[in-house]
Design a protein around this motif. Structure first.
Motif, short mmCIF file in Angstrom:
data_model
loop_
_atom_site.label_atom_id
_atom_site.label_comp_id
_atom_site.label_asym_id
_atom_site.label_seq_id
_atom_site.Cartn_x
_atom_site.Cartn_y
_atom_site.Cartn_z
N GLU A 248 32.14 30.02 30.08
CA GLU A 248 31.97 29.56 28.70
C GLU A 248 31.44 30.68 27.81
N GLN A 249 30.41 31.38 28.27
CA GLN A 249 29.81 32.41 27.44
C GLN A 249 30.70 33.64 27.32
N ALA A 250 31.37 34.01 28.41
CA ALA A 250 32.18 35.22 28.40
C ALA A 250 33.45 35.07 27.56
N THR A 251 33.92 33.84 27.39
CA THR A 251 35.16 33.64 26.62
C THR A 251 34.91 32.99 25.26
N ALA A 252 33.65 32.83 24.88
CA ALA A 252 33.34 32.17 23.61
C ALA A 252 33.97 32.90 22.43
N HIS A 253 34.06 34.21 22.51
CA HIS A 253 34.60 34.99 21.38
C HIS A 253 36.10 34.77 21.20
N LEU A 254 36.77 34.17 22.17
CA LEU A 254 38.22 33.95 22.08
C LEU A 254 38.56 32.64 21.40
N ARG A 255 37.55 31.82 21.15
CA ARG A 255 37.83 30.50 20.60
C ARG A 255 37.78 30.53 19.08
#
Length: 255
Positions: A248-255
């Motif tokens: 969740e934290q590592a891909t948050a910037h992709l959302r």
């Protein structure tokens, strides 16, 4: 063609009725009489420790059994979540990360100490040796000093040094490890006390354990702790939560 050298081990041999380890009968001389720490000492030195050696070696052996959610513990838990049928694989995965940064730094520290003082009966000028070691590591981390959590001092180091001193194992290697820490602290302008692996390296050197197997003390110790993490993971799993949180934290910037 030269004759092939025969295979040989002096560690252990068995017959139909006996198992002999380093010359001792497992069932009659070891079981119920020799502690796990003393057994490790026997394996490394070819003899059982005396009372003072036993106290010192067991003290340094228990230091690194456990230190919470370290990388090795996390890897063990994550591996177990993917292969719950293979506890040994989970523990092995955790042990694989005991290198120059975590736990295994005791090997590098012991090597520095033992190469600086090849003969402990004639150690030479301790301060001059410390100066040289710090000079040699001017642009590199000196293994065995400083800690990212324990500040201003790693509480394990002074306690191990105290136990070693009480039993007559506070010789030149301990003195040099302390001098390296003091010299680095003075030169770099920041607090760099001896940490647990530095203390273990120094005391193991006092016990005459070659630097090439000093890391093995950490491997043996941490294996016990990792089995405890396996048990807790089975009872109260967190590996999947760790995975979900990281994802969740590592891909948050992709959302």
């Amino acid at each position: 063609m030269a004759a092939r050298k025969p295979l040989r081990t002096d560690i252990c041999w068995s017959t139909e009725k006996t198992i002999t380890i380093k010359g001792l009968d497992l069932c009659q001389d070891v079981m119920g009489k020799v502690s796990l720490g003393d057994m490790a000492f026997l394996e490394l030195t070819d003899r059982l420790p005396n009372e003072r050696e036993s106290r010192v070696f067991n003290a340094l052996a228990v230091i690194l059994v456990e230190h919470g959610m370290t990388p090795s513990a996390i890897v063990t838990r994550m591996t177990l979540s993917g292969a719950p049928e293979a506890m040994q694989a989970a523990v092995a995965a955790g042990l694989s990360g005991l290198g120059s940064v975590f736990v295994g730094s005791m090997e590098n520290a012991a090597r520095i100490l033992q190469e600086a003082i090849p003969d402990p009966s004639s150690p030479g000028d301790i301060q001059a040796l410390a100066d040289r070691i710090v000079d040699d590591h001017a642009k590199r981390t000196i293994p065995g000093i400083g800690h990212h959590i324990h500040k201003p001092q790693d509480p394990r180091a002074p306690r191990l040094f105290e136990i070693a001193a009480e039993n007559g194992y506070d010789g030149p290697y301990v003195a040099l490890m302390k001098a390296v820490a003091d010299t680095a602290t003075a030169r770099l302008g920041k607090n760099l006390p001896v940490n647990a692996t530095g203390a273990i390296a120094a005391v193991a050197s006092e016990l005459g354990i070659p630097w090439k197997v000093v890391r093995g003390i950490g491997v043996m110790s941490r294996a016990i702790g990792l089995v405890a993490h396996v048990l807790e993971e089975l009872r109260n799993p967190m590996a999947r939560d760790i995975k979900a949180m990281v994802e969740e934290q590592a891909t948050a910037h992709l959302r």
